[in-house]
Design a protein around this motif. Structure first.
Motif, PDB file in Angstrom:
ATOM      1  N   TYR A  13       0.866  -1.176   0.000  1.00 48.95           N
ATOM      2  CA  TYR A  13       0.000   0.000   0.000  1.00 48.95           C
ATOM      3  C   TYR A  13       0.899   1.222   0.000  1.00 48.95           C
ATOM      4  CZ  TYR A  13      -3.858   3.090   1.178  1.00 48.95           C
ATOM      5  OH  TYR A  13      -4.815   4.077   1.136  1.00 48.95           O
ATOM      6  N   VAL A  14       0.642   2.155  -0.909  1.00 44.62           N
ATOM      7  CA  VAL A  14       1.452   3.375  -0.996  1.00 44.62           C
ATOM      8  C   VAL A  14       0.714   4.511  -0.292  1.00 44.62           C
ATOM      9  CG1 VAL A  14       2.582   5.032  -2.521  1.00 44.62           C
ATOM     10  CG2 VAL A  14       2.498   2.614  -3.173  1.00 44.62           C
ATOM     11  N   ILE A  15       1.337   5.022   0.766  1.00 43.70           N
ATOM     12  CA  ILE A  15       0.778   6.177   1.459  1.00 43.70           C
ATOM     13  C   ILE A  15       1.299   7.420   0.745  1.00 43.70           C
ATOM     14  CG2 ILE A  15       0.709   7.482   3.628  1.00 43.70           C
ATOM     15  CD1 ILE A  15       0.919   4.834   5.116  1.00 43.70           C
ATOM     16  N   PRO A  16       0.387   8.282   0.272  1.00 44.03           N
ATOM     17  CA  PRO A  16       0.797   9.468  -0.485  1.00 44.03           C
ATOM     18  C   PRO A  16       1.697  10.406   0.324  1.00 44.03           C
ATOM     19  CG  PRO A  16      -1.560   9.098  -0.698  1.00 44.03           C
ATOM     20  CD  PRO A  16      -1.068   8.169   0.384  1.00 44.03           C
ATOM     21  N   ALA A  17       2.544  11.139  -0.382  1.00 40.66           N
ATOM     22  CA  ALA A  17       3.520  12.029   0.245  1.00 40.66           C
ATOM     23  C   ALA A  17       2.857  13.092   1.121  1.00 40.66           C
ATOM     24  CB  ALA A  17       4.391  12.675  -0.824  1.00 40.66           C
ATOM     25  N   ASP A  18       1.683  13.607   0.722  1.00 39.34           N
ATOM     26  CA  ASP A  18       1.043  14.642   1.541  1.00 39.34           C
ATOM     27  C   ASP A  18       0.613  14.086   2.891  1.00 39.34           C
ATOM     28  OD1 ASP A  18      -1.115  13.232   0.097  1.00 39.34           O
ATOM     29  OD2 ASP A  18      -2.455  14.776   0.872  1.00 39.34           O
ATOM     30  N   ILE A  19       0.256  12.837   2.932  1.00 40.25           N
ATOM     31  CA  ILE A  19      -0.146  12.204   4.196  1.00 40.25           C
ATOM     32  C   ILE A  19       1.082  11.974   5.067  1.00 40.25           C
ATOM     33  CG2 ILE A  19      -1.261  10.185   5.243  1.00 40.25           C
ATOM     34  CD1 ILE A  19      -3.132  12.128   3.628  1.00 40.25           C
ATOM     35  N   ILE A  72       5.844   3.152   1.307  1.00 37.98           N
ATOM     36  CA  ILE A  72       5.280   1.881   0.845  1.00 37.98           C
ATOM     37  C   ILE A  72       5.118   0.947   2.043  1.00 37.98           C
ATOM     38  CG2 ILE A  72       5.587  -0.119  -0.659  1.00 37.98           C
ATOM     39  CD1 ILE A  72       7.361   1.717  -2.441  1.00 37.98           C
ATOM     40  N   VAL A  73       3.869   0.632   2.366  1.00 38.19           N
ATOM     41  CA  VAL A  73       3.570  -0.299   3.452  1.00 38.19           C
ATOM     42  C   VAL A  73       3.661  -1.711   2.875  1.00 38.19           C
ATOM     43  CG1 VAL A  73       1.879  -1.027   5.184  1.00 38.19           C
ATOM     44  CG2 VAL A  73       2.041   1.392   4.535  1.00 38.19           C
TER      45      VAL A  73
END
Length: 116
Positions: A13-19, A72-73
């Motif tokens: 799972y890709v956590i977006p950069a803004d988060i 990247i989780v």
């Protein structure tokens, strides 16, 4: 811009950069540190393994492009989060991203514009 080619393990799972930046109160490095503590098997959005050429996944990894600052989780951490259920882990992360983004937007609306 999504410019960094990586081979992400299937189910990641890709956590977006803004988060990521929001988690670190505007500091991406602090956000990565916080996420690494929560997801010990995961990696920051830097090249895990550069793909030879973009093509369809043949099994264990998927060639993707990520942005600087993304996180990247790992599939293992997604499964742990979902109590062994990968789909549920993805749902939890989707809700986390949505909630965090909404909370950040509300916070930003309370900050006065520069010079005011």
């Amino acid at each position: 811009a999504d410019k960094l080619p990586v081979e992400a393990p299937k189910g990641s799972y890709v956590i977006p950069a803004d988060i990521v930046s929001s988690i670190g109160q505007g500091n991406t490095a602090a956000g990565h540190k916080s996420l690494m503590a929560r997801f010990p098997k995961s990696k920051v959005g830097s090249p895990l393994k550069a793909p030879k050429a973009m093509s369809f996944a043949k099994g264990g990894t998927v060639p993707i492009q990520v942005s600087d600052g993304e996180f990247i989780v790992s599939p293992e951490d997604v499964a742990v989060l979902g109590g062994g259920d990968m789909a549920y882990g993805h749902d939890i992360l989707d809700n986390f991203v949505t909630h965090t983004r909404a909370k950040t937007i509300q916070h930003l609306k309370t900050i006065p514009a520069p010079g005011k």
